[in-house]
Design a protein around this motif. Structure first.
Motif, PDB file in Angstrom:
ATOM      1  N   LYS A 126       0.871  -1.249   0.118  1.00  0.00           N
ATOM      2  CA  LYS A 126       0.055   0.068   0.030  1.00  0.00           C
ATOM      3  C   LYS A 126       0.844   1.401  -0.025  1.00  0.00           C
ATOM      4  O   LYS A 126       0.687   2.159  -0.802  1.00  0.00           O
ATOM      5  CB  LYS A 126      -0.950  -0.220   1.128  1.00  0.00           C
ATOM      6  N   ALA A 127       1.856   1.350   0.794  1.00  0.00           N
ATOM      7  CA  ALA A 127       2.749   2.345   1.134  1.00  0.00           C
ATOM      8  C   ALA A 127       3.287   2.860   0.040  1.00  0.00           C
ATOM      9  O   ALA A 127       3.585   3.987  -0.435  1.00  0.00           O
ATOM     10  CB  ALA A 127       3.549   2.468   2.413  1.00  0.00           C
ATOM     11  N   GLU A 128       4.064   2.004  -0.978  1.00  0.00           N
ATOM     12  CA  GLU A 128       4.767   2.206  -2.157  1.00  0.00           C
ATOM     13  C   GLU A 128       4.047   2.878  -3.059  1.00  0.00           C
ATOM     14  O   GLU A 128       4.680   3.781  -3.869  1.00  0.00           O
ATOM     15  CB  GLU A 128       5.879   0.866  -2.439  1.00  0.00           C
ATOM     16  N   PRO A 129       2.873   2.185  -3.577  1.00  0.00           N
ATOM     17  CA  PRO A 129       2.318   2.864  -4.539  1.00  0.00           C
ATOM     18  C   PRO A 129       1.985   4.412  -4.340  1.00  0.00           C
ATOM     19  O   PRO A 129       1.606   5.309  -5.282  1.00  0.00           O
ATOM     20  CB  PRO A 129       1.151   1.831  -4.873  1.00  0.00           C
ATOM     21  N   VAL A 130       1.541   4.439  -3.156  1.00  0.00           N
ATOM     22  CA  VAL A 130       1.011   5.868  -2.678  1.00  0.00           C
ATOM     23  C   VAL A 130       2.261   6.916  -2.898  1.00  0.00           C
ATOM     24  O   VAL A 130       2.092   7.777  -3.363  1.00  0.00           O
ATOM     25  CB  VAL A 130       0.264   5.855  -1.330  1.00  0.00           C
ATOM     26  N   ARG A 131       3.496   6.240  -2.506  1.00  0.00           N
ATOM     27  CA  ARG A 131       4.404   7.320  -2.558  1.00  0.00           C
ATOM     28  C   ARG A 131       4.988   7.455  -3.980  1.00  0.00           C
ATOM     29  O   ARG A 131       5.202   8.630  -4.150  1.00  0.00           O
ATOM     30  CB  ARG A 131       5.666   6.463  -1.967  1.00  0.00           C
ATOM     31  N   GLU A 132       4.781   6.736  -4.841  1.00  0.00           N
ATOM     32  CA  GLU A 132       5.044   6.822  -6.185  1.00  0.00           C
ATOM     33  C   GLU A 132       3.916   7.731  -6.762  1.00  0.00           C
ATOM     34  O   GLU A 132       4.229   8.586  -7.536  1.00  0.00           O
ATOM     35  CB  GLU A 132       4.792   5.605  -6.841  1.00  0.00           C
ATOM     36  N   LEU A 133       2.589   7.828  -6.336  1.00  0.00           N
ATOM     37  CA  LEU A 133       1.642   8.374  -6.831  1.00  0.00           C
ATOM     38  C   LEU A 133       1.764  10.072  -6.395  1.00  0.00           C
ATOM     39  O   LEU A 133       1.737  11.103  -7.213  1.00  0.00           O
ATOM     40  CB  LEU A 133       0.195   8.275  -6.493  1.00  0.00           C
ATOM     41  N   ALA A 134       2.341  10.186  -5.176  1.00  0.00           N
ATOM     42  CA  ALA A 134       2.665  11.728  -4.562  1.00  0.00           C
ATOM     43  C   ALA A 134       3.763  12.254  -5.594  1.00  0.00           C
ATOM     44  O   ALA A 134       3.689  13.242  -5.617  1.00  0.00           O
ATOM     45  CB  ALA A 134       3.226  11.231  -3.172  1.00  0.00           C
ATOM     46  N   GLN A 135       4.633  11.319  -5.749  1.00  0.00           N
ATOM     47  CA  GLN A 135       5.877  11.828  -6.494  1.00  0.00           C
ATOM     48  C   GLN A 135       5.318  12.310  -8.055  1.00  0.00           C
ATOM     49  O   GLN A 135       5.728  13.244  -8.381  1.00  0.00           O
ATOM     50  CB  GLN A 135       6.854  11.098  -6.517  1.00  0.00           C
ATOM     51  N   ALA A 136       4.504  11.394  -8.639  1.00  0.00           N
ATOM     52  CA  ALA A 136       3.866  11.789  -9.883  1.00  0.00           C
ATOM     53  C   ALA A 136       3.187  13.153  -9.825  1.00  0.00           C
ATOM     54  O   ALA A 136       3.262  13.802 -10.920  1.00  0.00           O
ATOM     55  CB  ALA A 136       3.284  10.345 -10.479  1.00  0.00           C
ATOM     56  N   LEU A 137       2.272  13.306  -8.668  1.00  0.00           N
ATOM     57  CA  LEU A 137       1.553  14.453  -8.698  1.00  0.00           C
ATOM     58  C   LEU A 137       2.279  15.686  -8.482  1.00  0.00           C
ATOM     59  O   LEU A 137       2.017  16.983  -8.924  1.00  0.00           O
ATOM     60  CB  LEU A 137       0.621  14.298  -7.519  1.00  0.00           C
ATOM     61  N   THR A 138       3.388  15.365  -7.623  1.00  0.00           N
ATOM     62  CA  THR A 138       4.257  16.589  -7.298  1.00  0.00           C
ATOM     63  C   THR A 138       4.915  17.110  -8.676  1.00  0.00           C
ATOM     64  O   THR A 138       5.068  18.097  -9.071  1.00  0.00           O
ATOM     65  CB  THR A 138       5.183  16.059  -6.576  1.00  0.00           C
ATOM     66  N   ASP A 139       5.342  16.092  -9.704  1.00  0.00           N
ATOM     67  CA  ASP A 139       6.147  16.331 -10.743  1.00  0.00           C
ATOM     68  C   ASP A 139       4.986  17.059 -11.663  1.00  0.00           C
ATOM     69  O   ASP A 139       5.419  17.846 -12.634  1.00  0.00           O
ATOM     70  CB  ASP A 139       6.252  15.113 -11.650  1.00  0.00           C
ATOM     71  N   GLN A 140       3.909  16.857 -11.433  1.00  0.00           N
ATOM     72  CA  GLN A 140       2.726  17.674 -12.307  1.00  0.00           C
ATOM     73  C   GLN A 140       2.180  18.880 -11.866  1.00  0.00           C
ATOM     74  O   GLN A 140       1.670  19.661 -12.415  1.00  0.00           O
ATOM     75  CB  GLN A 140       1.310  16.720 -12.475  1.00  0.00           C
ATOM     76  N   GLY A 141       3.001  19.447 -10.812  1.00  0.00           N
ATOM     77  CA  GLY A 141       2.648  20.645 -10.046  1.00  0.00           C
ATOM     78  C   GLY A 141       1.582  20.753  -8.905  1.00  0.00           C
ATOM     79  O   GLY A 141       1.348  21.774  -8.451  1.00  0.00           O
TER      80      GLY A 141
END
Length: 710
Positions: free
Chosen positions: A15-30
């Motif tokens: 659970k934690a790793e997919p959410v961490r990846e998503l947070a980074q992807a959203l950060t990259d999108q601004g």
């Protein structure tokens, strides 16, 4: 709107790793990512941060309970639930109406999910944006080159001038780019009610419970004239609240109609208590018609709802009782009553159609909702001639409307829609109630006097308090049951010196002193009476502003008890006449003004002023025509008895006419003149306390001059 809140799932890798990846992807999108510590922290965050555009959470940990709680705050907000292979999706058909989206936990899926979140965020913004404002934003973003008005060309002209650059920097680029010409066809026309403007009118009508709504860009002063010009043909008779705003008095100067006045009651504080029920009856109207030369049965009625001081009518009674074809409620001060249950039955557009009547409501959207100054709306419920009404509308509407004002009208409507809107009004009510209780607590705890508050003794619940017959707090004689109600967000502070019966104490503190003290400390009072101050707890008031007001009141008491010098306590007032105020202390000033008021028997004078109207010798329209022809002369205010006034006379605030054009003050209505002279005498004795009387000219020698007919 680029904030995403993430409730972190349990500390397990899948659970934690997919959410961490998503947070980074959203950060990259601004996106800006925030991490509430739990569901309650999240809900508090949502209350305080309307820019949050989505919530990510673990379905198994939080489930539908969290969705329902969020939905109570904002039913439009996108919710992103992560599920696993074994998750149970217990979502009912009713719950599926939420903006609820599911994603499965999985590695390397962040890019796809973040793209979907960006899409859903765009849909969310599109859903909450009203049509005209959306089209205006889109037009500004396109950055088209125009060769039409306005001449500043989206602010470009300002940037070619040193002083213009200061103006541009202060207001900002988008404000100036949104100031566009009516020639912009894709936005439609305010005058023709086409395209985005038509959609905006329909959107506003649905929001406010009307059948038709019109946006007006020159304030409710103009809205009132539009309705009056349509509903009152020349030669007809109109029932009009004597407590009307000056714009309606101006309407009487513009339209050749015969006014019959409905006279509101008034208490010793000078607070208007509304028109008694008996004056709405057919028998009472018949008596007024018979006593008025040239009058016929009224075709239209104008009622001020609410009064300046926050008293609302039971509108259903008026709609059902008044035997006229159309009723206009001037509701400039209460554009929010359709959006909270405590105002049910007190809102002009509430309920079904009234048989055989057209109901008009005018609202100053800018006064207590979030719109630019001059923003106003006309609401209509009932059958009317749309083409004729539009002629009256165009007669008063500019062909160069400011689109920023128009968009702000629509945006004010968007803000009060749905649950977010109700919460806005609820918070406004709660802040007003909290402030009322704090003042009452300080009154109970203080040694000596403290400010009092005009309200029933018990105010635990969020309600509109009825002005019940015989209740001691309100001070109105012969109040009617189930007729008038006090709006909790209109807060009236009372200063020492007079009680609700009109009994004057030996010592007192006129409210004008407190108003000047607060103003010098950055707190502006809405209205100042002899011993009362009105404050409006609109949706823009927060705890910081409320505490500043409370602190200001407390500081005034402390300074007054210390009997500070005027020059130290009220430096701006001292600057008006340093020689006069050089050695004066605040208590001497207060008792001096209080003594003048006692000497003039102010409470009885005010009651008499509004109980007997000056005699109408000709209609306001006829009097104004005489003035246009030059058939006027100027006399001192004290010489008005027996003369026909050419102007309306109204002390400001609240700006309610006490003398209308064409009226004569007689010995029977002498109290009107005595009241005006009493207000003038205070300024003659104490520099800086001159009364602003519209229609009268104050000369350098301290005398007031008025225009009368020759």
């Amino acid at each position: 709107m680029n904030i995403i809140a993430i409730l972190l799932p349990e500390h397990v890798f899948y659970k934690a790793e997919p959410v961490r990846e998503l947070a980074q992807a959203l950060t990259d999108q601004g996106y800006h990512i925030v991490y509430p510590s739990g569901s309650q922290d999240l809900l508090t965050l949502l209350e305080q941060n309307p820019r949050i555009a989505g919530i990510i959470f673990d379905w198994e940990q939080y489930g539908m309970d969290l969705c329902l709680a969020i939905n109570e705050i904002n039913e439009y907000l996108p919710l992103y639930a992560f599920i696993s292979t074994h998750s149970v999706l217990d979502v009912s058909a009713n719950d599926m109406r939420m903006a609820l989206y599911f994603f499965e936990y999985g590695l390397n899926a962040a890019a796809d999910i973040s793209q979907r979140i960006r899409q859903y965020t765009a849909e969310y913004i599109d859903a909450i944006m009203p049509p005209l404002t959306k089209a205006l934003f889109h037009y500004v973003e396109e950055g088209k080159y125009t060769f039409c008005t306005p001449g500043h060309m989206a602010g470009t002209a300002y940037q070619k001038s040193p002083v213009g650059s200061l103006f541009y920097d202060f207001f900002g680029g988008n404000t100036l780019k949104a100031d566009v010409s009516i020639s912009v066809t894709e936005l439609g026309s305010l005058l023709d009610h086409t395209s985005s403007h038509l959609e905006a009118e329909e959107y506003i009508a649905r929001t406010f419970g009307a059948e038709q709504s019109y946006m007006v860009t020159n304030g409710t002063s103009t809205s009132n004239k539009i309705v009056g010009m349509y509903a009152s043909p020349a030669g007809s008779t109109v029932l009009i609240d004597r407590n009307c705003h000056k714009s309606l008095a101006h309407l009487l100067l513009m339209s050749d109609v015969v006014p019959i006045y409905l006279t509101p009651s008034r208490n010793a504080y000078g607070i208007l208590g509304g028109i008694p029920q008996r004056q709405f009856s057919r028998a009472c109207i018949a008596q007024k018609v018979a006593a008025t030369p040239q009058a016929s049965w009224p075709v239209h009625a104008v009622i001020t709802n609410s009064t300046y001081d926050g008293l609302l009518y039971n509108t259903q009674y008026i709609k059902q009782t008044l035997a006229v074809p159309s009723i206009h409620f001037d509701s400039a001060w209460v554009p929010y009553t359709n959006f909270h249950p405590i105002y049910r039955g007190k809102s002009d557009m509430s309920g079904e159609r009234t048989p055989d009547k057209v109901i008009f409501e005018t609202q100053s959207t800018h006064k207590l909702l979030a719109a630019f100054s001059q923003a106003s709306i006309i609401h209509i419920k009932g059958d009317y001639d749309e083409l004729t009404f539009n002629e009256a509308y165009m007669m008063h509407t500019t062909t160069s409307p400011h689109y920023g004002i128009v968009a702000s009208i629509e945006m004010a409507a968007a803000m009060v829609r749905g649950k977010p809107g109700r919460r806005l009004i609820q918070r406004s009510i709660e802040r007003a109630l909290h402030f009322r209780k704090e003042v009452y607590r300080l009154l109970q705890e203080s040694e000596g006097w403290f400010f009092d508050i005009w309200q029933p003794e018990i105010i635990e619940d969020a309600v509109c308090w009825p002005v019940e017959p015989g209740a001691p707090w309100h001070g109105f004689r012969d109040a009617d049951a189930d007729h008038m109600y006090l709006d909790p967000i209109k807060v009236t502070i009372l200063t020492p010196g007079m009680d609700e019966t009109g009994e004057m104490a030996s010592e007192g503190i006129p409210a004008s002193l407190v108003a000047k003290f607060l103003n010098e400390r950055g707190v502006v009072v809405e209205k100042t009476g002899p011993y009362n101050l009105l404050f409006l707890f609109s949706i823009g008031i927060d705890k910081t502003k409320a505490m500043s007001l409370l602190r200001g009141l407390t500081e005034f008491k402390r300074a007054y008890d210390l009997n500070l010098r005027v020059r130290n306590m009220l430096p701006d007032l001292y600057a008006e006449d340093p020689d006069f105020y050089r050695h004066m202390r605040i208590q001497d000033l207060a008792q001096g003004i209080h003594g003048l008021i006692r000497q003039q028997h102010l409470p009885q004078l005010m009651l008499n002023t509004f109980a007997v109207l000056p005699e109408m010798k000709m209609t306001p329209y006829a009097a104004f025509q005489q003035q246009v022809r030059g058939n006027v002369e100027t006399v001192e205010l004290s010489q008005m008895v027996g003369r026909i006034s050419a102007n309306m006379l109204l002390p400001y605030s609240p700006g309610v006419p006490v003398v209308m054009p064409g009226e004569m003050i007689t010995e029977g209505s002498r109290a009107v003149l005595d009241f005006l002279l009493m207000l003038c005498s205070i300024g003659q004795h104490y520099p800086g306390f001159e009364t602003d009387i519209h229609g009268a000219e104050l000369t350098d020698d301290g005398r007031y001059w008025v225009r009368v007919l020759k």
